[in-house]
Design a protein around this motif. Structure first.
Motif, PDB file in Angstrom:
ATOM      1  N   HIS A  89      -1.985 -10.611  31.762  1.00  0.00           N
ATOM      2  CA  HIS A  89      -1.087  -9.518  31.397  1.00  0.00           C
ATOM      3  C   HIS A  89       0.381  -9.905  31.257  1.00  0.00           C
ATOM      4  O   HIS A  89       1.137  -9.163  30.632  1.00  0.00           O
ATOM      5  CB  HIS A  89      -1.211  -8.383  32.422  1.00  0.00           C
ATOM      6  CG  HIS A  89      -2.556  -7.734  32.409  1.00  0.00           C
ATOM      7  ND1 HIS A  89      -2.946  -6.853  31.428  1.00  0.00           N
ATOM      8  CD2 HIS A  89      -3.614  -7.864  33.235  1.00  0.00           C
ATOM      9  CE1 HIS A  89      -4.181  -6.451  31.657  1.00  0.00           C
ATOM     10  NE2 HIS A  89      -4.616  -7.055  32.746  1.00  0.00           N
ATOM     11  N   ASP A  90       0.798 -11.008  31.849  1.00  0.00           N
ATOM     12  CA  ASP A  90       2.215 -11.389  31.783  1.00  0.00           C
ATOM     13  C   ASP A  90       2.376 -12.895  31.902  1.00  0.00           C
ATOM     14  O   ASP A  90       2.779 -13.412  32.944  1.00  0.00           O
ATOM     15  CB  ASP A  90       2.990 -10.679  32.893  1.00  0.00           C
ATOM     16  CG  ASP A  90       4.494 -10.733  32.692  1.00  0.00           C
ATOM     17  OD1 ASP A  90       4.963 -11.508  31.831  1.00  0.00           O
ATOM     18  OD2 ASP A  90       5.202 -10.004  33.409  1.00  0.00           O
ATOM     19  N   HIS A 100      -0.479  -4.795  39.098  1.00  0.00           N
ATOM     20  CA  HIS A 100       0.696  -4.555  38.259  1.00  0.00           C
ATOM     21  C   HIS A 100       1.915  -4.242  39.125  1.00  0.00           C
ATOM     22  O   HIS A 100       3.013  -4.746  38.856  1.00  0.00           O
ATOM     23  CB  HIS A 100       0.428  -3.416  37.277  1.00  0.00           C
ATOM     24  CG  HIS A 100       1.620  -3.057  36.459  1.00  0.00           C
ATOM     25  ND1 HIS A 100       2.089  -3.869  35.442  1.00  0.00           N
ATOM     26  CD2 HIS A 100       2.461  -2.008  36.524  1.00  0.00           C
ATOM     27  CE1 HIS A 100       3.172  -3.314  34.921  1.00  0.00           C
ATOM     28  NE2 HIS A 100       3.407  -2.185  35.554  1.00  0.00           N
ATOM     29  N   ALA A 133       9.104  -9.758  39.654  1.00  0.00           N
ATOM     30  CA  ALA A 133       9.598 -10.097  38.319  1.00  0.00           C
ATOM     31  C   ALA A 133      11.012 -10.682  38.314  1.00  0.00           C
ATOM     32  O   ALA A 133      11.355 -11.436  37.411  1.00  0.00           O
ATOM     33  CB  ALA A 133       9.535  -8.874  37.409  1.00  0.00           C
ATOM     34  N   THR A 169       5.321  -6.475  39.235  1.00  0.00           N
ATOM     35  CA  THR A 169       6.630  -5.876  38.985  1.00  0.00           C
ATOM     36  C   THR A 169       7.602  -6.200  40.120  1.00  0.00           C
ATOM     37  O   THR A 169       8.781  -6.465  39.883  1.00  0.00           O
ATOM     38  CB  THR A 169       6.491  -4.349  38.811  1.00  0.00           C
ATOM     39  OG1 THR A 169       5.627  -4.102  37.706  1.00  0.00           O
ATOM     40  CG2 THR A 169       7.835  -3.697  38.571  1.00  0.00           C
ATOM     41  N   LYS A 192       4.606 -14.917  30.942  1.00  0.00           N
ATOM     42  CA  LYS A 192       5.948 -15.368  31.344  1.00  0.00           C
ATOM     43  C   LYS A 192       6.078 -15.374  32.867  1.00  0.00           C
ATOM     44  O   LYS A 192       6.658 -16.279  33.443  1.00  0.00           O
ATOM     45  CB  LYS A 192       7.026 -14.472  30.740  1.00  0.00           C
ATOM     46  CG  LYS A 192       7.183 -14.625  29.251  1.00  0.00           C
ATOM     47  CD  LYS A 192       8.268 -13.709  28.744  1.00  0.00           C
ATOM     48  CE  LYS A 192       8.299 -13.702  27.229  1.00  0.00           C
ATOM     49  NZ  LYS A 192       9.252 -12.728  26.703  1.00  0.00           N
TER      50      LYS A 192
END
Length: 132
Positions: A91-92, A60, A67, A64, A94
């Motif tokens: 989890h993401d 994570h 991003a 981050t 995008k």
């Protein structure tokens, strides 16, 4: 560098080196897992494969850190890079769209890693070739 376009990650179970870069400069970030994985040997008659679970908090923090990039090259010597990509997919989604390629790379110096990433993005007019 105010708005980096590209990022490259080199990741293993001990650290992630992340570079946000453009054609003339690069900014480095290093992230370490809070609880580093220790090498575990599989014992006879033991249940399981001897591997530790993936460090989701570590992944994570790495996610981050990339991003704000527009395109990302994920590299590393072993399976941790693939586990990171799976984490991002789950989890993401995008952010997954920003991962342009995943490439196996042993242990490059920082300069070698940035040069490799610049060449990969430049070779396809700012989008790296997909490889493994």
């Amino acid at each position: 560098m105010t708005s980096p376009y590209h990022a490259v990650i080199w990741i293993d179970h001990h650290e992630a080196r992340i570079f946000h870069f453009d054609s003339t400069s690069a900014e480095r970030v290093v992230i370490h897992p809070e609880h580093p994985v220790k090498h575990v040997h599989h014992k006879a008659n033991a249940v399981g494969d001897g591997r530790s679970a993936e460090d989701q908090a570590f992944f994570h923090h790495v996610a981050t850190a990339i991003a704000d990039a527009k395109a990302v090259l994920v590299t590393g010597p072993g399976g941790e890079k693939d586990l990171f990509v799976k984490h991002v997919e789950h989890h993401d989604p995008k952010l997954k769209a920003l991962i342009a390629a995943v490439k196996t790379v042993d242990h490059p110096t920082d300069n070698e890693l940035v040069a490799l990433a610049r060449a990969a993005f430049h070779a396809d007019h700012q989008s790296p070739q997909r490889s493994a």
